[in-house]
Scaffold this motif. Structure first.
Motif, PDB file in Angstrom:
ATOM      1  N   LEU A  23      26.128 -25.742 -70.166  1.00 29.30           N
ATOM      2  CA  LEU A  23      25.537 -24.946 -69.105  1.00 29.30           C
ATOM      3  C   LEU A  23      26.685 -24.223 -68.417  1.00 29.30           C
ATOM      4  O   LEU A  23      27.613 -24.853 -67.908  1.00 29.30           O
ATOM      5  CB  LEU A  23      24.789 -25.844 -68.113  1.00 29.30           C
ATOM      6  CG  LEU A  23      24.026 -25.151 -67.003  1.00 29.30           C
ATOM      7  CD1 LEU A  23      22.931 -24.264 -67.584  1.00 29.30           C
ATOM      8  CD2 LEU A  23      23.416 -26.174 -66.067  1.00 29.30           C
ATOM      9  N   GLY A  24      26.661 -22.912 -68.457  1.00 27.37           N
ATOM     10  CA  GLY A  24      27.708 -22.119 -67.832  1.00 27.37           C
ATOM     11  C   GLY A  24      27.159 -21.369 -66.643  1.00 27.37           C
ATOM     12  O   GLY A  24      25.970 -21.048 -66.585  1.00 27.37           O
ATOM     13  N   SER A  25      28.013 -21.088 -65.687  1.00 25.89           N
ATOM     14  CA  SER A  25      27.594 -20.334 -64.507  1.00 25.89           C
ATOM     15  C   SER A  25      28.778 -19.543 -63.969  1.00 25.89           C
ATOM     16  O   SER A  25      29.933 -19.918 -64.175  1.00 25.89           O
ATOM     17  CB  SER A  25      27.077 -21.278 -63.427  1.00 25.89           C
ATOM     18  OG  SER A  25      28.121 -22.144 -63.036  1.00 25.89           O
ATOM     19  N   TYR A  26      28.462 -18.428 -63.313  1.00 29.59           N
ATOM     20  CA  TYR A  26      29.529 -17.644 -62.712  1.00 29.59           C
ATOM     21  C   TYR A  26      28.988 -16.748 -61.608  1.00 29.59           C
ATOM     22  O   TYR A  26      27.787 -16.479 -61.533  1.00 29.59           O
ATOM     23  CB  TYR A  26      30.262 -16.799 -63.757  1.00 29.59           C
ATOM     24  CG  TYR A  26      29.469 -15.631 -64.292  1.00 29.59           C
ATOM     25  CD1 TYR A  26      29.508 -14.387 -63.678  1.00 29.59           C
ATOM     26  CD2 TYR A  26      28.681 -15.770 -65.427  1.00 29.59           C
ATOM     27  CE1 TYR A  26      28.791 -13.321 -64.171  1.00 29.59           C
ATOM     28  CE2 TYR A  26      27.961 -14.713 -65.928  1.00 29.59           C
ATOM     29  CZ  TYR A  26      28.027 -13.484 -65.294  1.00 29.59           C
ATOM     30  OH  TYR A  26      27.297 -12.428 -65.784  1.00 29.59           O
ATOM     31  N   PHE A  27      29.906 -16.296 -60.775  1.00 28.94           N
ATOM     32  CA  PHE A  27      29.642 -15.238 -59.813  1.00 28.94           C
ATOM     33  C   PHE A  27      30.978 -14.621 -59.429  1.00 28.94           C
ATOM     34  O   PHE A  27      32.034 -15.189 -59.663  1.00 28.94           O
ATOM     35  CB  PHE A  27      28.874 -15.735 -58.570  1.00 28.94           C
ATOM     36  CG  PHE A  27      29.603 -16.780 -57.767  1.00 28.94           C
ATOM     37  CD1 PHE A  27      30.475 -16.435 -56.754  1.00 28.94           C
ATOM     38  CD2 PHE A  27      29.379 -18.126 -58.008  1.00 28.94           C
ATOM     39  CE1 PHE A  27      31.132 -17.393 -56.019  1.00 28.94           C
ATOM     40  CE2 PHE A  27      30.023 -19.099 -57.272  1.00 28.94           C
ATOM     41  CZ  PHE A  27      30.904 -18.732 -56.278  1.00 28.94           C
ATOM     42  N   PHE A  28      30.914 -13.428 -58.892  1.00 29.53           N
ATOM     43  CA  PHE A  28      32.100 -12.751 -58.386  1.00 29.53           C
ATOM     44  C   PHE A  28      32.129 -12.948 -56.876  1.00 29.53           C
ATOM     45  O   PHE A  28      31.092 -12.862 -56.216  1.00 29.53           O
ATOM     46  CB  PHE A  28      32.063 -11.255 -58.708  1.00 29.53           C
ATOM     47  CG  PHE A  28      32.016 -10.959 -60.182  1.00 29.53           C
ATOM     48  CD1 PHE A  28      33.179 -10.892 -60.922  1.00 29.53           C
ATOM     49  CD2 PHE A  28      30.811 -10.775 -60.829  1.00 29.53           C
ATOM     50  CE1 PHE A  28      33.144 -10.628 -62.284  1.00 29.53           C
ATOM     51  CE2 PHE A  28      30.754 -10.501 -62.185  1.00 29.53           C
ATOM     52  CZ  PHE A  28      31.919 -10.437 -62.913  1.00 29.53           C
ATOM     53  N   LEU A  29      33.302 -13.180 -56.331  1.00 35.42           N
ATOM     54  CA  LEU A  29      33.459 -13.386 -54.893  1.00 35.42           C
ATOM     55  C   LEU A  29      34.510 -12.415 -54.386  1.00 35.42           C
ATOM     56  O   LEU A  29      35.644 -12.413 -54.851  1.00 35.42           O
ATOM     57  CB  LEU A  29      33.887 -14.832 -54.618  1.00 35.42           C
ATOM     58  CG  LEU A  29      34.048 -15.257 -53.168  1.00 35.42           C
ATOM     59  CD1 LEU A  29      32.724 -15.130 -52.417  1.00 35.42           C
ATOM     60  CD2 LEU A  29      34.563 -16.687 -53.096  1.00 35.42           C
ATOM     61  N   GLN A  30      34.109 -11.554 -53.460  1.00 32.23           N
ATOM     62  CA  GLN A  30      35.059 -10.619 -52.865  1.00 32.23           C
ATOM     63  C   GLN A  30      34.625 -10.260 -51.446  1.00 32.23           C
ATOM     64  O   GLN A  30      33.495  -9.894 -51.212  1.00 32.23           O
ATOM     65  CB  GLN A  30      35.239  -9.368 -53.717  1.00 32.23           C
ATOM     66  CG  GLN A  30      33.961  -8.696 -54.138  1.00 32.23           C
ATOM     67  CD  GLN A  30      34.202  -7.460 -54.942  1.00 32.23           C
ATOM     68  OE1 GLN A  30      34.375  -6.400 -54.360  1.00 32.23           O
ATOM     69  NE2 GLN A  30      34.217  -7.585 -56.255  1.00 32.23           N
TER      70      GLN A  30
END
Length: 96
Positions: A23-30
């Motif tokens: 199970l993979g997950s991601y998001f961009f944080l800026q």
């Protein structure tokens, strides 16, 4: 919910190879923004570059190898728990 009153959206990927599941997950944080679309991330990078002179940010990615007998719901719960654990630490590494 990663903190009291703070809910974020993440992108989830369910990967499978043979008998192994991940199970993979991601998001961009800026600058305090949580972005899940790579295209929106690029648009915000251009916006911040033009108006603020900044192009920094981070891709936050977590992958969980689901062991034998672990359901998708249990894996998601474990992944969510890890996000809650690391969320307060991210501001040390990703500037606003």
């Amino acid at each position: 919910e990663v903190a009291p009153g703070k809910t974020i959206t993440i992108r989830l990927l369910n990967l499978k190879m043979g008998e192994q599941q991940m199970l993979g997950s991601y998001f961009f944080l800026q600058r305090g923004r949580v972005i899940v679309s790579p295209w929106m991330n690029k648009l915000w990078l251009m916006h911040d570059s033009l108006l603020r002179g900044r192009t920094d940010g981070a891709l936050v990615r977590i992958e969980l190898l689901a062991g034998q007998g672990l359901t998708k719901e249990q894996a998601l719960e474990e992944l969510t728990g890890f996000f809650k654990l690391i969320w307060p630490m991210l501001n040390r590494y990703v500037p606003d």
